[in-house]
Design a protein around this motif. Structure first.
Motif, PDB file in Angstrom:
ATOM      1  N   GLY A  10       0.837  -1.199   0.000  1.00 33.64           N
ATOM      2  CA  GLY A  10       0.000   0.000   0.000  1.00 33.64           C
ATOM      3  C   GLY A  10       0.869   1.244   0.000  1.00 33.64           C
ATOM      4  N   SER A  11       0.232   2.372  -0.260  1.00 37.25           N
ATOM      5  CA  SER A  11       0.953   3.637  -0.136  1.00 37.25           C
ATOM      6  C   SER A  11       1.209   3.869   1.355  1.00 37.25           C
ATOM      7  CB  SER A  11       0.102   4.778  -0.698  1.00 37.25           C
ATOM      8  OG  SER A  11       0.665   6.005  -0.312  1.00 37.25           O
ATOM      9  N   GLN A  12       2.402   4.329   1.672  1.00 42.63           N
ATOM     10  CA  GLN A  12       2.708   4.604   3.095  1.00 42.63           C
ATOM     11  C   GLN A  12       1.839   5.743   3.607  1.00 42.63           C
ATOM     12  OE1 GLN A  12       6.111   3.119   4.568  1.00 42.63           O
ATOM     13  NE2 GLN A  12       7.430   4.020   2.999  1.00 42.63           N
ATOM     14  N   THR A  13       1.364   6.562   2.691  1.00 45.08           N
ATOM     15  CA  THR A  13       0.509   7.690   3.076  1.00 45.08           C
ATOM     16  C   THR A  13      -0.832   7.210   3.618  1.00 45.08           C
ATOM     17  OG1 THR A  13       1.506   8.696   1.140  1.00 45.08           O
ATOM     18  CG2 THR A  13      -0.152   9.992   2.258  1.00 45.08           C
ATOM     19  N   CYS A  14      -1.222   5.976   3.243  1.00 47.99           N
ATOM     20  CA  CYS A  14      -2.514   5.458   3.722  1.00 47.99           C
ATOM     21  C   CYS A  14      -2.423   4.944   5.164  1.00 47.99           C
ATOM     22  CB  CYS A  14      -2.991   4.306   2.833  1.00 47.99           C
ATOM     23  SG  CYS A  14      -3.217   4.748   1.110  1.00 47.99           S
ATOM     24  N   ASN A  15      -1.224   4.776   5.680  1.00 52.40           N
ATOM     25  CA  ASN A  15      -1.095   4.172   7.005  1.00 52.40           C
ATOM     26  C   ASN A  15      -1.628   5.084   8.108  1.00 52.40           C
ATOM     27  OD1 ASN A  15       0.014   1.917   5.896  1.00 52.40           O
ATOM     28  ND2 ASN A  15       2.146   2.472   6.330  1.00 52.40           N
ATOM     29  N   ASP A  16      -1.972   4.442   9.210  1.00 48.13           N
ATOM     30  CA  ASP A  16      -2.552   5.183  10.324  1.00 48.13           C
ATOM     31  C   ASP A  16      -1.619   6.318  10.760  1.00 48.13           C
ATOM     32  OD1 ASP A  16      -4.689   5.563  11.958  1.00 48.13           O
ATOM     33  OD2 ASP A  16      -3.848   4.405  13.603  1.00 48.13           O
ATOM     34  N   GLY A  17      -2.204   7.487  10.919  1.00 43.69           N
ATOM     35  CA  GLY A  17      -1.421   8.658  11.329  1.00 43.69           C
ATOM     36  C   GLY A  17      -0.895   9.446  10.149  1.00 43.69           C
ATOM     37  N   ASN A  18      -0.852   8.848   8.952  1.00 46.56           N
ATOM     38  CA  ASN A  18      -0.361   9.572   7.777  1.00 46.56           C
ATOM     39  C   ASN A  18      -1.503  10.140   6.936  1.00 46.56           C
ATOM     40  OD1 ASN A  18       2.192   8.932   8.549  1.00 46.56           O
ATOM     41  ND2 ASN A  18       2.432   7.212   7.149  1.00 46.56           N
ATOM     42  N   CYS A  19      -2.530   9.323   6.672  1.00 40.37           N
ATOM     43  CA  CYS A  19      -3.654   9.827   5.883  1.00 40.37           C
ATOM     44  C   CYS A  19      -4.394  10.883   6.707  1.00 40.37           C
ATOM     45  CB  CYS A  19      -4.605   8.688   5.515  1.00 40.37           C
ATOM     46  SG  CYS A  19      -6.105   9.322   4.705  1.00 40.37           S
ATOM     47  N   GLN A  20      -4.492  12.061   6.121  1.00 39.58           N
ATOM     48  CA  GLN A  20      -5.115  13.178   6.859  1.00 39.58           C
ATOM     49  C   GLN A  20      -6.624  13.254   6.621  1.00 39.58           C
ATOM     50  OE1 GLN A  20      -2.165  15.165   4.599  1.00 39.58           O
ATOM     51  NE2 GLN A  20      -1.598  16.516   6.282  1.00 39.58           N
ATOM     52  N   TYR A  21      -7.150  12.308   5.808  1.00 35.99           N
ATOM     53  CA  TYR A  21      -8.565  12.397   5.405  1.00 35.99           C
ATOM     54  C   TYR A  21      -9.417  11.352   6.102  1.00 35.99           C
ATOM     55  CZ  TYR A  21      -6.454  15.748   2.515  1.00 35.99           C
ATOM     56  OH  TYR A  21      -5.745  16.850   2.123  1.00 35.99           O
ATOM     57  N   LYS A  22      -9.565  11.560   7.375  1.00 36.43           N
ATOM     58  CA  LYS A  22     -10.326  10.649   8.232  1.00 36.43           C
ATOM     59  C   LYS A  22     -11.209  11.471   9.163  1.00 36.43           C
ATOM     60  CE  LYS A  22      -8.139   6.925   6.806  1.00 36.43           C
ATOM     61  NZ  LYS A  22      -8.824   6.003   5.922  1.00 36.43           N
ATOM     62  N   GLY A  23     -12.188  10.803   9.762  1.00 36.23           N
ATOM     63  CA  GLY A  23     -13.025  11.438  10.794  1.00 36.23           C
ATOM     64  C   GLY A  23     -13.708  12.696  10.306  1.00 36.23           C
ATOM     65  N   ASP A  24     -13.463  13.811  10.998  1.00 36.45           N
ATOM     66  CA  ASP A  24     -14.139  15.056  10.632  1.00 36.45           C
ATOM     67  C   ASP A  24     -13.523  15.741   9.423  1.00 36.45           C
ATOM     68  OD1 ASP A  24     -16.290  15.138  12.320  1.00 36.45           O
ATOM     69  OD2 ASP A  24     -15.087  15.875  13.997  1.00 36.45           O
ATOM     70  N   ASN A  25     -12.437  15.191   8.903  1.00 39.78           N
ATOM     71  CA  ASN A  25     -11.814  15.832   7.744  1.00 39.78           C
ATOM     72  C   ASN A  25     -12.029  15.008   6.468  1.00 39.78           C
ATOM     73  OD1 ASN A  25     -10.325  18.090   6.760  1.00 39.78           O
ATOM     74  ND2 ASN A  25      -8.541  16.761   6.522  1.00 39.78           N
ATOM     75  N   LEU A  26     -13.247  14.488   6.307  1.00 39.77           N
ATOM     76  CA  LEU A  26     -13.566  13.692   5.114  1.00 39.77           C
ATOM     77  C   LEU A  26     -14.144  14.603   4.040  1.00 39.77           C
ATOM     78  CD1 LEU A  26     -15.081  10.532   6.799  1.00 39.77           C
ATOM     79  CD2 LEU A  26     -13.285  10.503   5.070  1.00 39.77           C
TER      80      LEU A  26
END
Ligand code: FAD
Ligand code: SF4
Ligand code: SF4
Length: 380
Positions: free
Chosen positions: A254-270
């Motif tokens: 996978g892209s390392q950007t998808c790993n927990d703590g790296n992807c910034q597009y989660k929770g309230d920032n979807l």
């Protein structure tokens, strides 16, 4: 000017390269098969255009919080819903845009079976966007094209992963004639590893023409991978029999950007006027065999209601907690796999199947049963 010396910060979207007025940025393939920007400092005029569109640097999407968005269970009422990965909301939405004279941007398999974003006002091309391609989709050419359409006043529906939607929002800014639709996303994978898996399969069984990762069958009862060979043969495998998908779910490439703590597009920032995903465990009124989960703000909701009135979508208001319970990746990223580097090195040197054989978790007897089954199906 962008400084991307860390792989885990880049979303591979190519927005920076497309925005650069002097062509100073080229997207180059890294060892892991993802594209990263390379900057020619001599051509750079330090205008900051790349900084302003980058979804890593401009991550706050200023969307309404999840609390303030509305949730639905939804299913398309258009025939052949089963060509979609889940309830077919994308297809109903896209058809609506075409009927309004607009354009749709989304992911298709191109002639070489590479996942790529295109923008179109043709129904046959929208058909090709249906279904999940579980591999990173190349967006490195599509933003410029969409930008021209928006400037001409055309309506555009942009669909993709949340990080791609964020890149689109940064690139185009808020536009009345743009609607964005994000898919729920647990992460993406290297196009190079997909190409190596395909190469290994083709060496054994002949050229592959199409891969449907979530084939539902004509009655919607199946959930399998279907590989169509140029010879006309079709092979269907259970999802956990397919070694590419197993490598994907085990996060070897996978892209390392998808790993927990790296992807910034989660929770309230979807980001996304509308977000669509699978509605696993849906317990409400029966609205279709396959049901999607939908989360949207006011703009998205208005459009979905119009599509309902036109009778091509069924919507059932739903509870956020029911959607969230089955979709943990709306809130967190994937766990990294410590053997990622080793897997990618072996795959690059000796092929995908060699890497999976060495590191993957499919036991030898399952692999044997699978190989025998595949041989039998192909013979037939
Ligand atoms: C990499 C990936 C991870 C996903 N993870 C989850 C998850 O964790 N939970 C969940 O509920 N759903 C997930 N999905 C989304 C889900 O499988 C369906 O795509 C979604 O429910 C929409 O279904 P649909 O029936 O409306 O439309 P479909 O016809 O199935 O979806 C087509 C839409 O998906 C887009 N698309 C397809 N492949 C890609 C790609 N590689 N990159 C960007 N966009 C693509 C197309 O552009 C189009 O907009 C994921 C999809 C992908 C591609
Ligand atoms: S704009 Fe996209 S490709 Fe360029 S550095 Fe940022 S995330 Fe990476
Ligand atoms: S997990 Fe995050 S970074 Fe990875 S594809 Fe999905 S939205 Fe993009």
């Amino acid at each position: 000017m962008l400084d991307f010396s860390h792989e885990e910060r880049c979303y591979h979207c190519g927005a920076c390269a497309q925005k650069c007025p002097t062509g100073a940025i080229q997207m180059e393939m890294g060892n892991d098969g993802f594209l990263y920007p390379e900057i020619d400092e001599e051509k750079c005029i330090h205008c900051g255009a790349c900084d302003r569109v980058c979804p890593h640097l401009n991550w706050e999407q200023k969307m309404p919080q999840l609390e303030d968005r509305t949730c639905f269970a939804a299913a398309s009422t258009i025939n052949e819903q089963y060509k979609s990965a889940s309830g077919g909301v994308f297809y109903s939405l896209a058809r609506y845009f075409l009927q309004q004279g607009g354009y749709v941007a989304g992911c298709v398999w191109d002639d070489t079976l590479t996942a790529r974003h295109i923008v179109t006002n043709r129904l046959d091309e929208v058909e090709r966007m249906r279904g999940s391609k579980y591999v990173w989709s190349d967006t490195t050419e599509v933003f410029r094209e969409i930008s021209d359409l928006l400037k001409r006043g055309e309506k555009v529906l942009f669909t993709g992963t949340p990080c791609q939607v964020a890149a689109a929002n940064n690139y185009f800014g808020k536009k009345e004639n743009l609607l964005t639709c994000g898919i729920f996303c647990h992460g993406n994978t290297s196009p190079q590893m997909f190409a190596l898996w395909k190469k290994d399969m083709e060496a054994k069984h002949g050229k592959i023409e199409n891969v449907i990762f979530r084939y539902h069958g004509l009655d919607g009862n199946d959930n399998a991978v279907q590989i169509t060979f140029q010879s006309g043969k079709k092979v269907r495998q259970e999802i956990n029999e397919n070694r590419y998908l197993r490598g994907f779910f085990e996060n070897y490439f996978g892209s390392q950007t998808c790993n927990d703590g790296n992807c910034q597009y989660k929770g309230d920032n979807l980001p996304g006027d509308i977000l669509i995903g699978d509605f696993w465990g849906y317990k409400g009124d029966d609205i279709g065999k396959l049901t999607s989960a939908v989360i949207c703000g006011d703009k998205g909701q208005d459009i979905l209601k119009q599509i309902c009135l036109a009778d091509s979508l069924k919507l059932e208001q739903s509870l956020k907690k029911d959607i969230e319970a089955e979709n943990p990746y709306l809130f967190k990223g994937r766990k990294p796999n410590c053997k990622r580097k080793e897997f990618i090195t072996i795959a690059n040197e000796r092929g995908y199947l060699a890497a999976y054989k060495k590191l993957g978790t499919m036991s030898w007897y399952k692999a044997l049963i699978y190989a025998l089954k595949l041989k039998r199906i192909i013979k037939r």
